[in-house]
Every structure is written in structure tokens, then in C-alpha cells.
Design a protein around this motif. Structure first.
Motif, PDB file in Angstrom:
ATOM      1  N   PHE A  99       5.492  -5.692  53.659  1.00 30.32           N
ATOM      2  CA  PHE A  99       6.754  -4.994  53.451  1.00 30.32           C
ATOM      3  C   PHE A  99       7.790  -5.811  52.698  1.00 30.32           C
ATOM      4  N   CYS A 100       7.775  -7.144  52.791  1.00 32.78           N
ATOM      5  CA  CYS A 100       8.860  -7.887  52.152  1.00 32.78           C
ATOM      6  C   CYS A 100       8.702  -7.965  50.642  1.00 32.78           C
ATOM      7  N   GLN A 101       7.476  -7.771  50.124  1.00 27.60           N
ATOM      8  CA  GLN A 101       7.316  -7.769  48.679  1.00 27.60           C
ATOM      9  C   GLN A 101       7.995  -6.572  48.033  1.00 27.60           C
ATOM     10  N   LEU A 102       8.253  -5.542  48.820  1.00 25.55           N
ATOM     11  CA  LEU A 102       8.915  -4.343  48.304  1.00 25.55           C
ATOM     12  C   LEU A 102      10.409  -4.339  48.614  1.00 25.55           C
ATOM     13  N   TYR A 103      10.941  -5.447  49.165  1.00 26.45           N
ATOM     14  CA  TYR A 103      12.339  -5.425  49.581  1.00 26.45           C
ATOM     15  C   TYR A 103      13.262  -5.152  48.396  1.00 26.45           C
ATOM     16  N   GLY A 104      14.120  -4.163  48.574  1.00 25.00           N
ATOM     17  CA  GLY A 104      15.098  -3.829  47.541  1.00 25.00           C
ATOM     18  C   GLY A 104      14.639  -2.775  46.571  1.00 25.00           C
ATOM     19  N   ASN A 105      13.384  -2.405  46.605  1.00 29.80           N
ATOM     20  CA  ASN A 105      12.924  -1.333  45.724  1.00 29.80           C
ATOM     21  C   ASN A 105      11.658  -0.701  46.291  1.00 29.80           C
ATOM     22  N   GLN A 106      11.569   0.600  46.129  1.00 30.37           N
ATOM     23  CA  GLN A 106      10.388   1.349  46.533  1.00 30.37           C
ATOM     24  C   GLN A 106       9.881   2.131  45.323  1.00 30.37           C
ATOM     25  N   TYR A 367      15.441 -17.070  47.074  1.00 30.11           N
ATOM     26  CA  TYR A 367      15.326 -15.646  47.384  1.00 30.11           C
ATOM     27  C   TYR A 367      15.670 -14.840  46.142  1.00 30.11           C
ATOM     28  N   ARG A 368      15.037 -13.683  46.012  1.00 32.02           N
ATOM     29  CA  ARG A 368      15.236 -12.826  44.833  1.00 32.02           C
ATOM     30  C   ARG A 368      15.545 -11.404  45.275  1.00 32.02           C
ATOM     31  N   TYR A 369      16.461 -10.744  44.568  1.00 27.11           N
ATOM     32  CA  TYR A 369      16.734  -9.330  44.799  1.00 27.11           C
ATOM     33  C   TYR A 369      16.849  -8.616  43.452  1.00 27.11           C
ATOM     34  N   PRO A 370      16.104  -7.525  43.266  1.00 28.66           N
ATOM     35  CA  PRO A 370      15.061  -7.052  44.166  1.00 28.66           C
ATOM     36  C   PRO A 370      13.876  -8.007  44.159  1.00 28.66           C
ATOM     37  N   ALA A 371      12.988  -7.846  45.118  1.00 30.25           N
ATOM     38  CA  ALA A 371      11.881  -8.782  45.245  1.00 30.25           C
ATOM     39  C   ALA A 371      10.988  -8.778  44.016  1.00 30.25           C
ATOM     40  N   SER A 372      10.942  -7.670  43.315  1.00 28.79           N
ATOM     41  CA  SER A 372      10.167  -7.585  42.082  1.00 28.79           C
ATOM     42  C   SER A 372      10.845  -6.605  41.135  1.00 28.79           C
ATOM     43  N   GLY A 373      10.529  -6.720  39.856  1.00 34.25           N
ATOM     44  CA  GLY A 373      11.110  -5.822  38.872  1.00 34.25           C
ATOM     45  C   GLY A 373      12.531  -6.196  38.499  1.00 34.25           C
TER      46      GLY A 373
END
Length: 389
Positions: A99-106, A367-373
Motif C-alpha cells: 500500500f505505501c508504494q501507492l501513497y498519494g496517488n491511485q 520521503y517522496r510525495y507522491p510515492a511515484s509519478g
């Protein structure tokens, strides 16, 4: 405890409530006068510093006793030689990667810009109510000056994004806007509010909801109207029965938030906030110290805001914005360094720009936000994009 507080405000808004190192320096292969292994302080570029065995911290060259690492301890790349990894797995050990790899975006649609911006502003006021009131609430009418007193609404911890609440809130905003043609907490088909929310978020516990629509799009306007809870031409007094929206936003019991935005249809720009207190199976939250981030338009400029929260009370080494590939150290906008909103502002550009946020905590974890993208600067120069993988 489930909270429902309803009222209508005739005018522009209609609503109801239910209850520190720099980074990213460009590469320069040239040396500088006196730059050597014994005179590291004279090295004025990352490449020159590294060439003589030094470590560049984004500002100066040193012996490199400290270095930044990915929070999961894994390998990373560092193309700009500032010791801050360019890419990290966002999940520090022992967190599950499910779940944390998707933090900030779905994906590309959840959350959208309006939802992110409303969440960042909500956390700004939670962590620094008086500072928010005198900054992003200063131009609101009726005046917010009489509300958010420290005695009634002290600072509280930020809310973490939960995809299920984002989906619940978006669904309700769309339903009211397309089917009801009015604000109501029950679904347009009559389904009870909390039955509806439980269909997305079956975790029980304390829950609440704010709803509103406006003829103007800005998330800041909606947040300020919820904080005002106006009765006629004045804001509702703290603690009075009419301050339901403000009470929901500032309640320490809530830990989770989902905001839902729907573009004008039968109503105007329609917003829903769904608050929750509990995590449960399938609805866990990765509690990143870089809680959230977005941009707003304020005083003729675009402002990029990020929420940092360290429950141990330790200030970060750095919070930074990476905009169109260029790193910009952010400054504390409001709150305390360990629990506050960070800002970087600039003039608006002619079109879409990509960005994300990074933070380096006191333990040198990144730490990064969003976790990806990458987020997109929605609304800037007509930009209609929200996110790109």
C-alpha cells in the motif's frame, strides 16, 4: 460516533456538515580556486567536490561524514551528486509494499488537483490554525478573525490520505451534482450517509462529512467557508452549534481524510470531505512524514505547499519541490519545522509543469510525495492535467 450537522448559507456558497540542506544543484565539471582534498570548502560545484573525495550536501562541500539514504535502505541513483537519492522505494522497512508504494496517488484520476489542494489546506489549518487564519484566510469575508481561537481549537495532527475515503467523497459529490441537484448527506436514492460511506470504508469508528458547492472553483474558498460556518454576515462563534464544519476539520479524533470534487453540473463546483478515525484490513495508511502536497493560486502566483509531520518532533534536514526537473528548497510557511506546511512560490507559467515533493528527515531518510509519478500544475496556463505516471 457519527456526526451530522446541517445548514444552508444563501449566497455564493451552500454547504452542510456531518459530523536543511539545499539540493539539485546543476552539474559543473569545472574546479574552483583552492579546491582540493585538504581544502574542501573551496569546492563550489558538486562535480568538483566529488572529484577530490568530498561530499556535496546541496550547498557546500564537506568530508562527507553524513550522507542521505533511501528510507528502505536499498540502492538508489544520485545523478546530481547532492547525496540525496533521485529515486527510492517509498516504503521503509518494515512497511509492506502493498500500500505505501501507492501513497498519494491511485492512478491518473484519484485524487485530482482540487482534492489534493483541499487536503493540504485542511492540514495547514489543523497544524497552525492562527497562522492559517492570518494568511490563507485573511482575505475571506465574513472575516475569520473571530474564529479558530487557540483555546477552542488548538493545533492538532494532520490527516492522512485514504483512497477509500477519497472514493466515497468523490462518489457523493458526483451523485449530488448529477442526480440530486441539491446538497444532502444521504445519497440521492435515499441510502443513509454512513451506509454509503461504509460501502467504501468499512472500518467503523468516528466518522464525519462536510459538503459544499460554490460558483467558483478554488479549494481555498471552500475550506474558508467551512471554517467560517457563516450565519448571515458573520462567522459562527467557536463552540456554537453552527460551527459543525470547523469542528469536523479541527477534530483530533479523526486521523484519515478523503476529499471528493465534482465539476459543475446541476450544482456548481461540489466538494465533499469524509473523515475517519480507524484503519482496518484493506484500508491501511502509510504514515509518510511527507504527508501530502499540492499547489494553489494565491496573490497572483502559484504556490506549492507540502505537509511535513514528524511525531517525534524532529525537524527535517530539507523539504524540497522538484519542478520540471529542477530542485527548489522549500521554506516553512506555517506551523513548526517538525509539523508544518512548507512553501515555494513563483509566477505562473504558460502551461502544464510536472512536479513532486521530497523530504529528508532527521535520520537522513528520504520521503517522496507522491510515492511515484509526477503531479501536474492543473489550472496553470490552462493546464487541464492532474497526474502522469
Amino acid at each position: 460516533m457519527q456526526k451530522l450537522v446541517n445548514h444552508l448559507v444563501p449566497a455564493l456558497f451552500i454547504l452542510a456538515a456531518i459530523a536543511a540542506c539545499g539540493g539539485g544543484s546543476s552539474l559543473d565539471s569545472s574546479g574552483s580556486s583552492g579546491c582540493s582534498a585538504t581544502e574542501l570548502s573551496n569546492c563550489t560545484s558538486p562535480a568538483a567536490c566529488v572529484a577530490v573525495g568530498g561530499s556535496w550536501d546541496g550547498v557546500a562541500c564537506s568530508s562527507g561524514a553524513d550522507s542521505y539514504v533511501c528510507a528502505n535502505g536499498g540502492d538508489s541513483t544520485d545523478s546530481d551528486l547532492d547525496l540525496i537519492p533521485d529515486a527510492c522505494d517509498p516504503c521503509p522497512v518494515p512497511e509492506s509494499t502493498t500500500f505505501c508504494q501507492l501513497y498519494g496517488n491511485q492512478g491518473a484520476t484519484f485524487p485530482n488537483w482540487q482534492e489534493r489542494a483541499a487536503a493540504v489546506l485542511t492540514n495547514s489549518v489543523r497544524m497552525a490554525p492562527l497562522a492559517y487564519r492570518s494568511s490563507y484566510g485573511a482575505d475571506f469575508q465574513p472575516s475569520l478573525a473571530p474564529v479558530l481561537s487557540q483555546a477552542n481549537y488548538p493545533a492538532v495532527d494532520p490527516l492522512y490520505y485514504l483512497a477509500a475515503l477519497n472514493q466515497a467523497a468523490r462518489s457523493h459529490s458526483d451523485d449530488m451534482n448529477s442526480n440530486c441537484g441539491s446538497l444532502q448527506h444521504n445519497s440521492c436514492d435515499g441510502t443513509d450517509s454512513f451506509v454509503r460511506i461504509a460501502g467504501f470504508y468499512p472500518c467503523g469508528g468516528d466518522q464525519a462529512e462536510n459538503i459544499a458547492y460554490s460558483s467558483e472553483e478554488g479549494p481555498r474558498l471552500i475550506i474558508n467557508q467551512w471554517l467560517c460556518d457563516s450565519t448571515g454576515d458573520v462567522c459562527c462563534a467557536d463552540g456554537a452549534s453552527c460551527d459543525g464544519h470547523r469542528r469536523n476539520i479541527m477534530a483530533a479524533d479523526y486521523k484519515l481524510l478523503g476529499v471528493g470534487y465534482s465539476a459543475p453540473d446541476q450544482l456548481g463546483h461540489t466538494f465533499t470531505q469524509d473523515f475517519g478515525a480507524n484503519e482496518c484490513s484493506g484500508n491501511n495508511v502509510y504514515k509518510s512524514k511527507l504527508v501530502d502536497g499540492s499547489h494553489i493560486f494565491y496573490s497572483g502566483e502559484i504556490r506549492f505547499l507540502a505537509t511535513f509531520f514528524d511525531s517525534a518532533g524532529s525537524a527535517p534536514h530539507q523539504v524540497r519541490l522538484v519542478l520540471a526537473g529542477v530542485s527548489h528548497p522549500m521554506t516553512l510557511d506555517m506551523g513548526a519545522a517538525s509539523r508544518g506546511t512548507y512553501r515555494w512560490a513563483t509566477a505562473e507559467a504558460a502551461g502544464c509543469r510536472s512536479y513532486h515533493f521530497e523530504a529528508v528527515d532527521a535520520n537522513n531518510f528520504v520521503y517522496r510525495y507522491p510515492a511515484s509519478g509526477e503531479l501536474r500544475s492543473t489550472g496553470e496556463g490552462g493546464c487541464g492535467e492532474t497526474y502522469t505516471p
